[in-house]
Structures are given as structure tokens and as C-alpha cells.
Design a protein around this motif. Structure first.
Motif, PDB file in Angstrom:
ATOM      1  N   GLN A  48       0.839  -1.196   0.000  1.00 49.80           N
ATOM      2  CA  GLN A  48       0.000   0.000   0.000  1.00 49.80           C
ATOM      3  C   GLN A  48       0.873   1.245   0.000  1.00 49.80           C
ATOM      4  N   TYR A  49       0.534   2.180  -0.883  1.00 54.58           N
ATOM      5  CA  TYR A  49       1.176   3.492  -0.910  1.00 54.58           C
ATOM      6  C   TYR A  49       0.265   4.495  -0.210  1.00 54.58           C
ATOM      7  N   HIS A  57      -3.331   0.663  -3.447  1.00 51.83           N
ATOM      8  CA  HIS A  57      -2.844  -0.708  -3.382  1.00 51.83           C
ATOM      9  C   HIS A  57      -2.113  -1.080  -4.673  1.00 51.83           C
ATOM     10  N   VAL A  58      -1.099  -1.894  -4.524  1.00 52.23           N
ATOM     11  CA  VAL A  58      -0.415  -2.485  -5.673  1.00 52.23           C
ATOM     12  C   VAL A  58      -1.036  -3.853  -5.917  1.00 52.23           C
ATOM     13  N   ASN A  62      -2.173  -2.816 -12.074  1.00 51.25           N
ATOM     14  CA  ASN A  62      -2.982  -1.601 -11.976  1.00 51.25           C
ATOM     15  C   ASN A  62      -2.103  -0.370 -12.167  1.00 51.25           C
ATOM     16  N   ILE A  63      -2.727   0.763 -12.409  1.00 56.67           N
ATOM     17  CA  ILE A  63      -2.009   1.989 -12.756  1.00 56.67           C
ATOM     18  C   ILE A  63      -1.937   2.906 -11.541  1.00 56.67           C
ATOM     19  N   LEU A  64      -0.716   3.311 -11.200  1.00 51.80           N
ATOM     20  CA  LEU A  64      -0.473   4.292 -10.149  1.00 51.80           C
ATOM     21  C   LEU A  64       0.412   5.391 -10.719  1.00 51.80           C
ATOM     22  N   LYS A  65       0.112   6.619 -10.372  1.00 50.97           N
ATOM     23  CA  LYS A  65       0.872   7.754 -10.878  1.00 50.97           C
ATOM     24  C   LYS A  65       2.124   7.994 -10.026  1.00 50.97           C
ATOM     25  N   ALA A 195       9.263 -16.046  -4.223  1.00 46.16           N
ATOM     26  CA  ALA A 195       8.054 -16.532  -3.556  1.00 46.16           C
ATOM     27  C   ALA A 195       6.857 -15.618  -3.729  1.00 46.16           C
ATOM     28  N   GLY A 196       7.068 -14.327  -3.931  1.00 47.56           N
ATOM     29  CA  GLY A 196       5.952 -13.387  -4.023  1.00 47.56           C
ATOM     30  C   GLY A 196       6.125 -12.432  -5.187  1.00 47.56           C
ATOM     31  N   LEU A 197       5.002 -11.948  -5.704  1.00 52.06           N
ATOM     32  CA  LEU A 197       5.030 -11.081  -6.881  1.00 52.06           C
ATOM     33  C   LEU A 197       3.839 -10.130  -6.848  1.00 52.06           C
ATOM     34  N   ALA A 198       4.112  -8.871  -7.139  1.00 43.49           N
ATOM     35  CA  ALA A 198       3.071  -7.863  -7.350  1.00 43.49           C
ATOM     36  C   ALA A 198       3.687  -6.772  -8.208  1.00 43.49           C
TER      37      ALA A 198
END
Length: 311
Positions: A48-49, A57-58, A62-65, A195-198
């Protein structure tokens, strides 16, 4: 009723990792980071940003500026999960590494990445207690380069690892952030397991010129693409099954064509009088003794179709 959070937990424990793998394959994550290799992300990342009072959320593409991702995110995951098949239960003590890389934005080497964040030797999922080797750097996609991928990869370590060769002092030294995930994994493949990816995508916004000038001490780059001129085949004396007017327009100056249509439009426009009322039933009026291409143009003009109405 079933709470949506419980649905997500059940999904992550069953088909979720395979769905995430399919999404990552669709976005070319494995191909551009690991070559021909891949892994199934068994550990769910909650990233989370914080931007003002909003949380971003990542997810998985998804698109975040850039203005929303200026500060390091909060990262949570289940550090007690057991990834080995020959042991049971949960790991009481575990070590992890978290990397954030961008495979799309390197200014000098297409095959390399920029490492935006590297925290190693994270004990039991506590990032604050880990060894921050490369401090967090916000996304900075150059203008007109489109969307770029920012990928979080979580590795589980078998033991404590000396990552001192990656330690960076100046957070804005871009050449020092040059990175390649495949080389990193090959170097430590006996001691780490992905092990993890986002990941999220980001493109240019108005906050970046100041970041380039004040933080990176660079000129603000703007990329442009010059499209080649359209190919037009050699003109024919007797073109078959091609409207006469549109065929001839391909070989005329486009500025003259626009001027011609503008004059035609103004010819029926009076600055002080109302325009002539359009025909109530345009297609009910016959069009006689004109070529087929001209008849088509007249019908389009009556119906308000065609280029003259776009001028």
C-alpha cells in the motif's frame, strides 16, 4: 453472507497463485526478468502506498501515478509460510529479500533495469528490521514513453546473505541502480527462492519535471517518435472500383483539401442570417445525371456526414 476479505484469502490459498502467474505471463514479467524461467507466487504481498489521506494498493498491473508513489510503500506478507515440500508446519524464523525493479525505463541499456528498492535479510517479514541496501526511489517514467512496469519480487532466503556489493549511498545515482534480475538470481540461486510477486504500471505526470531537476539533477527528458511518411502506390490512369474523389485526394496536398472543404462550408454560412433549414427527408429527393461518386458526396452532405462537417 461471506465477507470479501475471506473470499480473497480462500482465492489466494487455492487458485490465486496460478491466476497471478497467468497475469504476470500476460504482461511479460517472467520473460523480461527471468528469461525462460518462471515461478508460482505462493506468498501474497499486501503493498500500500500512502498519498495524503488516500491508500493506493499495488495489485497485478494496476495503474499508479508517480505523484501517488513518492514515498516507500507499506509491505506486509505471511513470513511464516513454509515453501518446502519435505517439511511440515510453519517457519518460526525466516529471512526474506524484497526488490522493486523497472525493466522498461533504463536510459542507456535496454536489457538492464533500474532497481528502485532493495531490502535484504528481512527477519520474519519485518521490513524495518531488514537491511536496506538500495533506498527507495519513486517511479520516474520519461514523458511520451508510455506505461512502465514496476515489479515487486519477494525472495525467501535459506540463510543470512551478504549483499554489501549492492549497497548504495547516493539515492539519486542512477548508474549505480543499474540492475538485472536474472544475474542477481543466478548469483544467489542456491540461497534464495522467488516466492511473491506484485506489480503496477506508471506513466508520466506533471510532478516529474521538478523531480528530475531537483532530485536527479537531470534535464527533463521528452521522447518523440517521428512516424515515416505513409506509402502511396503510384497513381493509375484508370483506377477500378475506387471512388474518384477520394482516390484523387490521396495525391493532393492535404492543406489544400482542408481549405477547399472550409470554403465550401463557409459558402452556406451567413454571419447575420440563419442558415437554410436542412431537408426534412434528405434521401427522398432524387439526384439525377451525376456520376456515382458525386451522388454519394451529395447524399453525405445532405445527411451531415463526411469531412466537410469535421472542419
Amino acid at each position: 453472507q461471506i465477507h470479501i476479505d475471506q473470499v480473497r484469502i480462500d482465492w489466494l490459498e487455492t487458485n490465486g497463485p496460478f491466476h497471478i502467474k497467468q497475469i504476470a505471463e500476460h504482461y511479460g514479467v517472467y520473460e523480461h526478468l527471468f528469461g525462460n524461467a518462471f515461478f508460482v507466487p505462493r506468498v501474497a504481498l499486501n503493498i500500500q502506498y500512502q498519498c495524503g489521506e488516500s491508500l493506493h494498493h499495488v495489485r497485478f498491473g494496476n495503474i499508479l501515478k508517480p505523484s501517488e508513489t513518492q514515498l516507500p510503500p507499506r509491505v506486509q506478507f505471511d513470513a511464516n509460510i513454509n515453501l518446502t515440500c519435505n517439511s511440515k508446519g510453519k517457519d518460526v524464523q525466516s529471512l526474506w529479500s524484497l526488490l522493486l525493479t523497472n525493466p522498461d525505463g533504463h536510459f542507456e541499456q535496454n536489457e538492464k533495469e533500474y532497481c528502485h528498492w532493495f531490502v535484504g535479510n528481512i527477519p520474519n517479514g519485518d521490513l524495518k528490521s531488514g537491511d536496506e541496501l538500495i533506498p527507495y526511489l519513486q517511479p520516474f517514467p520519461a514523458k511520451a514513453t508510455g506505461y512502465q512496469r514496476y515489479i515487486f519480487i519477494l525472495y525467501k532466503q535459506t540463510n543470512r546473505i551478504n549483499f554489501s556489493q549492492y549497497r548504495q549511498i547516493d539515492p539519486y545515482d542512477l548508474p549505480a541502480r543499474t540492475f538485472r534480475t536474472l544475474d542477481f538470481y543466478r548469483q544467489y540461486q542456491d540461497h534464495i527462492t522467488p516466492a511473491g510477486l506484485a506489480f503496477f504500471q506508471s506513466d508520466w505526470d506533471a510532478s516529474l519535471p521538478e523531480f528530475y531537476h531537483k532530485k536527479l539533477q537531470l534535464q527533463h527528458p521528452v521522447f518523440e517518435y517521428h512516424f515515416p511518411a505513409s506509402y502511396i502506390r503510384e497513381q493509375e490512369w484508370f483506377p477500378l472500383r475506387k471512388p474518384f474523389n477520394t482516390y484523387m485526394d490521396k495525391y493532393r496536398d492535404s492543406a489544400l483539401i482542408r481549405k477547399e472543404y472550409l470554403i465550401r462550408k463557409f459558402a452556406n454560412t451567413h454571419p447575420f442570417e440563419e442558415s437554410e433549414a436542412p431537408l426534412r427527408f434528405p434521401n427522398a429527393h432524387p439526384i439525377n445525371d451525376v456520376p456515382s461518386w458525386l451522388g454519394t458526396e451529395i447524399r453525405k452532405d445532405r445527411l451531415g456526414w463526411g469531412r466537410i462537417n469535421d472542419v
